[in-house]
Design an enzyme around this catalytic site. Structure first.
Site, short mmCIF file in Angstrom:
data_model
loop_
_atom_site.label_atom_id
_atom_site.label_comp_id
_atom_site.label_asym_id
_atom_site.label_seq_id
_atom_site.Cartn_x
_atom_site.Cartn_y
_atom_site.Cartn_z
N CYS A 37 -3.81 8.12 6.57
CA CYS A 37 -2.50 8.17 7.22
C CYS A 37 -2.66 8.42 8.72
O CYS A 37 -1.91 7.87 9.54
CB CYS A 37 -1.63 9.28 6.62
SG CYS A 37 -1.16 8.97 4.92
N CYS A 39 4.19 8.43 2.38
CA CYS A 39 4.09 9.74 1.76
C CYS A 39 4.29 10.86 2.78
O CYS A 39 4.53 10.61 3.96
CB CYS A 39 2.73 9.89 1.10
SG CYS A 39 1.37 9.81 2.26
N CYS A 48 0.82 -1.21 0.00
CA CYS A 48 0.00 0.00 0.00
C CYS A 48 0.85 1.26 0.00
O CYS A 48 0.33 2.37 -0.17
CB CYS A 48 -0.90 0.03 1.22
SG CYS A 48 -1.98 -1.38 1.34
N ASP A 88 2.65 2.40 2.67
CA ASP A 88 2.71 3.02 4.00
C ASP A 88 3.13 1.99 5.03
O ASP A 88 2.39 1.02 5.25
CB ASP A 88 1.31 3.46 4.47
CG ASP A 88 0.73 4.63 3.73
OD1 ASP A 88 1.41 5.64 3.60
OD2 ASP A 88 -0.45 4.52 3.30
#
Ligand SMILES: Cc1ncc(COP(=O)(O)O)c(C=O)c1O
Ligand SMILES: Cc1ncc(COP(=O)(O)O)c(C=O)c1O
Lengths: 397, 145, 397, 145
Positions: B103, B59, B34, B36
């Site tokens: 996130c 990110c 993914c 992350d």
């Protein structure tokens, strides 16, 4: 200190001073409507047809009628041109029982999403796989052609990894089988010699803002005799085939831009590929990196690497802070869940695709730009890897 | 997609980056597919989070939320840390773009996972405190958050 | 001596100096792609969203999300917006068994030709007649609505004769019957107050170059919740609903232009209608002339007369030689066989429609322009009539 | 749609506009509905076109072709005038936009019709000389030319 390096010319380019200068009269006093019969309108019309001739010349289109070119249509950009060509060809051929389209897995979304729309309408689409370098062959195309194939649409050069397809060979195959052939040449114009006649291209899309003209202007070349249905119906502009008051300033700019871009393709390619190759040579020795795309059949200004253990968006933001504009195929830059379909299409696993970096050059870049990128990039990568649990996992494994 | 200044500050100068050698609570969530992964290290003494560090692959928002979340729990009691929600992190960062809200969820989960690890190491069942945590390897769930 | 009078503002307008000034940064250094995450891209994105807010404000659209407006889509112009709204609504409603569209006989071709395309696809279209003044009523619309009506599309103000339709009443009727309502407001923006909420407008098209912005930029307003299928598929621009790299310069210009146009609509209308009325008063006493359109429900800058015995193109060319830019509904100016469908739609016979002259004003016109037109026009008409066998026939009869 | 300078010259300063009181050949073609009427007056003496004038209701090309056609036959013999073709008029005008070619056809017809009238007045059947002329009231034919 910090330099500013714009290395995202595959995303968009700056308007060149010559282009802007050519546009200015049409943004100020030359505001006449090209369909109007008074002088102010006629002047606009003449300027527009001059630009059309420049496009013809750049694409090797024979000037059937010097006063009235008939195969170049101005559109609002590459996306509209792709939509028009593909939807148009599909709807043109469907009544003849031809409802099959051939394309590749790694086209631009303007092609892929258009194909998806057609699939919902009942068309069948074959998505050819590409090699790990991002190439497709004429043989693949030939094998995929069926009696009910309406259209082959394959991009001339890929926007992410810069691979250049064997367009003339594919064009010959399509011609032999009587199948319409469209190519999205948005990234190719000015970088490779294009001749729609010799290469048997029936339709071709291009976009102004990739060659230093304004955004929002493009071209569909459509060979005479192909009666594509309109995408945008209305007034009699573009010989009744694309309605909307013509954007003369942008059209004139596109004419100047394409003339400049195609004036010396070998010279231009030599200059850009010198920068490209120095950058590739500089990055290649780094630990766990991978050059995406073909080393040889590659756009002169395109560099695309994956850096393991690093996520693309974080990389871009860090480079931005250092004055470098670049792009990535990371999902995080697109707001989608999956990383670039192009990188997945050439077989990258998700985690590697996330860590991709695309740097693309134009005439406005210099070797100093390359040097600056090479100066800062290793530090940026190290810093991000140092805080990456993925990198920890990779290096410990 | 626009990040707030606060996000950019925490991305550019992340607080508490690194590892804690003698951490007594460690949690990792997300997955490489993914894009992350967040890993949290906690050093807890007398019910207080004495130190916290993180490592994140992801990110700008992933790094910024990790950084902000660690700041928000450092020096706090375990009980307070358990109350940290993803929306509190988003608020402290002066907002996140809609596509990046996940996130903040990941950051909350990373802390909860580290706290669960702490409880487990203490021989205490963490479930009553941290609830059911999603298996970080449930790739799909994580990607689609 | 000869003056230059541009009186064809319904065809297109000049870019105003303020608009051009606002555009310039985005034509030069601000070339970033609005989808890029680095600063140069983010700045473009911010400027674009600011322009979108200005459009929202001008149309009375509530700012649902201050950071992210969701109902205004930038297009390549009025024609694309019309095509998108009408084809989109048709294809959206067809699966629900709604395949009937209501419009009028005198819409712009961007609407009429789009309807014709849909008819070929199997949709049914009712073309409401208009009165001899060019008006349609809400009752006419209501009577035409059927259980299978998908969409009503009626222009806010007519581009040739300037009549302003009872849009709020039509909107109320559509709302009551649960029918989608689109209006082509290309000619209305800046001339009449528009409020899409109060007027129950579901979709609205507008075009930049009619209000002193660049050609090739427009807007479709589409109320939240209407999931129009895309006309142009591709990238994620415009929230995935209209692909193509955004033309930031033109978009920013449109924002400035619409803000200026709508800042003081009553003041603007007063100034333009003073010119309009003086011109109408000056022409009316001439022999065998006819004012086309409604005297009261009329765009403030629109004058349209028919001059018997005269052909429009010859009239325009003669005026052009005297420095006056105007337009006509003559077939000879359009290359078609029939004169303007608008003039025929209000009941003019062909021979009279051929002799029509449209003069349209903008903020850049003055009373001196009007005086100059009134000074030269009678002589021009006399001269053409003197050589016209039709005039001979009319006057002898 | 662009006119040549020659067309603009003949439109702006048309030659031979007007009527001839004692014309001995008059012809009118086209119709108001289509937006083009051309009327030609001929004064023929000893087989020579001594004078010619026209009146035209129509577009720039209609006026220019009328003007050019009259110039081309003035002073010519009837036999020469009969040989005038629309393409000769177009050529003399340095071209016409495709949608305007019909104006030149109309000009040729106007002259032929006037010559036919001349023959008829002389008691001669014009058909062998000018051929079958289209009825100027056949609106459709005229409009669609
Ligand atoms: C009423 C109306 N609709 C649509 C259009 C088309 O707009 P555009 O030229 O921007 O495509 C125009 C102008 O040409 C117009 O006047
Ligand atoms: C290969 C390719 N096709 C199509 C497009 C779309 O062009 P435009 O942005 O002009 O619509 C682009 C660029 O965005 C591209 O790189």
């Amino acid at each position: 200190m910090n330099r500013f390096v714009y290395a995202d010319n595959a995303a968009t380019t700056q308007i060149s001073p010559e282009v802007l200068e050519a546009m200015m009269p049409w943004l100020t006093d030359g505001y006449g409507n090209a369909s109007s019969i008074y002088k102010k309108g006629r002047e606009a019309r003449i300027a527009m047809e001059e630009a059309r001739h420049k496009v013809e010349k750049a694409l090797g289109i024979p000037q059937s009628r010097p006063d009235y070119p008939v195969e170049v249509y101005f559109t609002s950009g590459g996306s509209e041109a792709d939509n028009w060509a593909i939807k148009g060809a599909a709807h043109l051929m469907a009544p003849k029982g031809k409802k099959h389209i051939i394309t590749t897995v790694f086209e631009h979304h303007a092609v892929l999403h258009t194909c998806a729309t057609l699939e919902k309408e009942g068309f069948e689409v074959t998505y050819l796989p590409v090699s790990d370098k991002g190439l497709v062959t004429a043989e693949q195309v030939e094998q995929a052609i069926r009696p009910d194939t309406a259209l082959v649409t394959i991009m001339y050069a890929n926007n992410e990894i810069g691979t250049i397809q064997p367009i003339a060979e594919i064009g010959a195959v399509c011609k032999r089988h009587g199948v319409l052939f469209h190519t999205d040449a948005v990234q190719a114009v000015g970088n490779v010699p294009i001749n729609v006649v010799e290469q048997n291209i029936d339709m071709l899309s291009l976009s102004g803002h990739k060659i230093h003209a304004q955004k929002g202007i493009g071209v569909l070349y459509c060979r005479k005799g192909i009666r594509l249905p309109n995408l945008i119906d209305g007034g009699a502009q573009e010989r009744g085939r694309r309605a909307g008051t013509e954007n003369i300033a942008a059209i004139v700019g596109l004419g100047v831009a394409i003339e400049a871009a195609c004036a010396d393709i070998p010279g231009r390619a030599a200059k850009l590929s010198a920068m490209r190759d120095r950058l590739i040579e500089g990055i290649s020795p780094m630990e766990r990196v991978r050059l995406n795309g073909d080393a040889v059949r590659r756009l002169p200004g395109n560099v695309n690497f994956s850096f393991e253990g690093v996520e693309g968006e974080a990389l871009l933001l860090t480079l931005d802070a250092l004055g470098i504009c670049a792009s990535s195929g990371s999902a995080c830059t697109s707001g989608s869940l999956d990383p670039s379909h192009v990188l997945l299409g050439i077989g990258l696993v998700h985690e590697v695709a996330h860590g991709s970096l695309r740097l693309t050059f134009s005439d406005y870049n210099t070797m100093e730009d390359v040097d600056y990128i090479l100066e800062v990039l290793p530090g940026v990568i190290s810093r991000l890897r140092a805080m990456s649990p993925l990198w920890e996992r990779i290096t410990k494994a | 997609m626009l990040y707030s200044e606060k996000v950019m500050d925490h991305f550019t100068n992340p607080r508490n980056v690194g590892e804690i050698e003698d951490a007594n609570g460690v949690g990792e969530v997300g997955n490489a597919k993914c894009g992350d992964i967040m890993k949290m290290y906690l050093k807890i003494e007398n019910g207080v989070i004495e130190d916290v560090k993180f490592k994140t692959f992801g990110c700008g928002a992933a790094i910024a939320t990790s950084s902000m979340a660690t700041e928000m729990i450092k020096g706090k009691t375990v009980d307070d840390a358990l109350k940290l929600t993803n929306s509190a992190v988003v608020e402290a960062l002066e907002g996140l773009p809609p596509v990046k809200i996940h996130c903040s969820v990941l950051a909350e989960q990373a802390i909860k996972t580290a706290l669960a690890d702490y409880y487990t190491r203490q021989g205490i069942d963490p479930t009553p405190f941290v609830g059911e945590l999603k298996d970080p390897d449930e790739e799909h769930l994580a990607c689609e958050m």
